[in-house]
Design an enzyme around this catalytic site. Sequence first.
Site, mmCIF file in Angstrom:
data_model
loop_
_atom_site.group_PDB
_atom_site.id
_atom_site.type_symbol
_atom_site.label_atom_id
_atom_site.label_comp_id
_atom_site.label_asym_id
_atom_site.label_seq_id
_atom_site.Cartn_x
_atom_site.Cartn_y
_atom_site.Cartn_z
ATOM 1 N N HIS A 236 0.909 -1.382 0.008
ATOM 2 C CA HIS A 236 0.071 0.002 0.005
ATOM 3 C C HIS A 236 0.853 1.358 0.134
ATOM 4 C CE1 HIS A 236 -4.127 -1.689 0.633
ATOM 5 N NE2 HIS A 236 -3.316 -2.708 0.771
ATOM 6 N N ASN A 237 2.406 1.019 -0.044
ATOM 7 C CA ASN A 237 3.165 2.255 -0.076
ATOM 8 C C ASN A 237 3.268 2.685 -1.716
ATOM 9 O OD1 ASN A 237 5.638 3.654 -0.626
ATOM 10 N ND2 ASN A 237 6.412 2.665 1.308
ATOM 11 N N ARG B 257 17.794 -4.002 -2.258
ATOM 12 C CA ARG B 257 16.413 -4.154 -3.015
ATOM 13 C C ARG B 257 16.861 -4.451 -4.342
ATOM 14 N NH1 ARG B 257 14.776 -0.172 -0.840
ATOM 15 N NH2 ARG B 257 13.720 -1.178 0.881
ATOM 16 N N ASP C 240 9.561 -7.417 1.818
ATOM 17 C CA ASP C 240 9.900 -7.094 3.202
ATOM 18 C C ASP C 240 11.285 -6.858 3.669
ATOM 19 O OD1 ASP C 240 8.160 -6.578 5.759
ATOM 20 O OD2 ASP C 240 9.848 -8.249 6.548
ATOM 21 N N SER C 241 11.676 -5.604 4.174
ATOM 22 C CA SER C 241 13.009 -5.332 4.494
ATOM 23 C C SER C 241 13.386 -4.697 5.684
ATOM 24 C CB SER C 241 13.462 -4.211 3.057
ATOM 25 O OG SER C 241 12.638 -3.255 3.358
HETATM 26 P P1 IMP Z 1 9.044 -2.496 5.061
HETATM 27 O O1 IMP Z 1 9.859 -3.441 4.220
HETATM 28 O O2 IMP Z 1 7.958 -1.605 4.164
HETATM 29 O O3 IMP Z 1 8.125 -3.343 6.074
HETATM 30 O O4 IMP Z 1 9.862 -1.705 5.841
HETATM 31 C C1 IMP Z 1 11.123 -1.939 6.462
HETATM 32 C C2 IMP Z 1 11.604 -0.977 7.318
HETATM 33 O O5 IMP Z 1 13.174 -1.341 6.990
HETATM 34 C C3 IMP Z 1 11.594 0.423 6.689
HETATM 35 O O6 IMP Z 1 10.745 1.497 7.275
HETATM 36 C C4 IMP Z 1 12.970 1.218 6.851
HETATM 37 O O7 IMP Z 1 13.043 1.446 8.375
HETATM 38 C C5 IMP Z 1 13.961 -0.057 6.806
HETATM 39 N N1 IMP Z 1 14.742 -0.061 5.384
HETATM 40 C C6 IMP Z 1 14.290 -0.867 4.688
HETATM 41 N N2 IMP Z 1 15.097 -0.597 3.530
HETATM 42 C C7 IMP Z 1 15.690 0.575 3.835
HETATM 43 C C8 IMP Z 1 16.490 1.174 3.181
HETATM 44 O O8 IMP Z 1 17.033 1.132 1.759
HETATM 45 N N3 IMP Z 1 17.115 2.187 3.805
HETATM 46 C C9 IMP Z 1 16.819 2.736 4.958
HETATM 47 N N4 IMP Z 1 16.024 1.853 5.576
HETATM 48 C C10 IMP Z 1 15.233 0.700 5.041
#
Ligand code: IMP
Length: 214
Positions: free
Chosen positions: A14-15, A202, A74-75
């Site tokens: 949803h981003n 990524r 997911d990251s």
């Molecule tokens: P999600 O993958 O949208 O659940 O977010 C994971 C969280 O990991 C993000 O809100 C960031 O805090 C962090 N994160 C993931 N990738 C990056 C990046 O490339 N730079 C900085 N923070 C990251």
Amino acid sequence: MRKLGPGRLVIASHNEGKVREISELLGPHGITPVSAAELDLPEPDEIGATFIDNADLKARAAADLSGLPALADDSGLCVEALGDRPGIFSARWALADPRVSAEAGPGEVTGARDFDRAMARVHEELEALGPEASRNAHFVCALAVCWPDGHAEWFEGRVDGVLTWPPRGDKGFGYDPIFVPAGREMTFGEMDPAEKHAISHRADAFRKLVAALL
Ligand code: IMP
């Protein structure tokens, strides 16, 4: 390994920024991206124990509900001396409301985020371990592609680096200002987006996905 044919693929996020970035990466391969928001799909709770689990449960829910193949990611940031935390809790460490525990239930991930707070917590926990504690860290990005018939493929990308303090640069997001990728001087927060995208977790995960599925 099952190939991803031309046609519609649900981007289970949803981003808007993420959906746009993923669409740009996959558009040239004959994929027509459809966002989860366009289809009005609900966001499942991220209750997995790993990045892959969380990517998988988001893609699985979207594939089951839409009847189309779906992709989710997911990251997060893993800090070696902190036992790879914040890891899957990376977004939750930035919750601005101090009344909400940083590792609270997944339903509480929404709401205002404060990454200054999250970066400060990483720094403070490392300081508490003393000057000898390793500053090594890595970002991880997991990708899952799920088909409506139950098949799934998973990919994981990674970028290694060291943490620095104080934070530097305002070009990125999240933990970028404290992360210096291996062999570089600049933090991710100081790099131009194109430079970061060439070496990021990524990009690594998407290179693997494109090589395997397209
Ligand atoms: P999600 O993958 O949208 O659940 O977010 C994971 C969280 O990991 C993000 O809100 C960031 O805090 C962090 N994160 C993931 N990738 C990056 C990046 O490339 N730079 C900085 N923070 C990251």
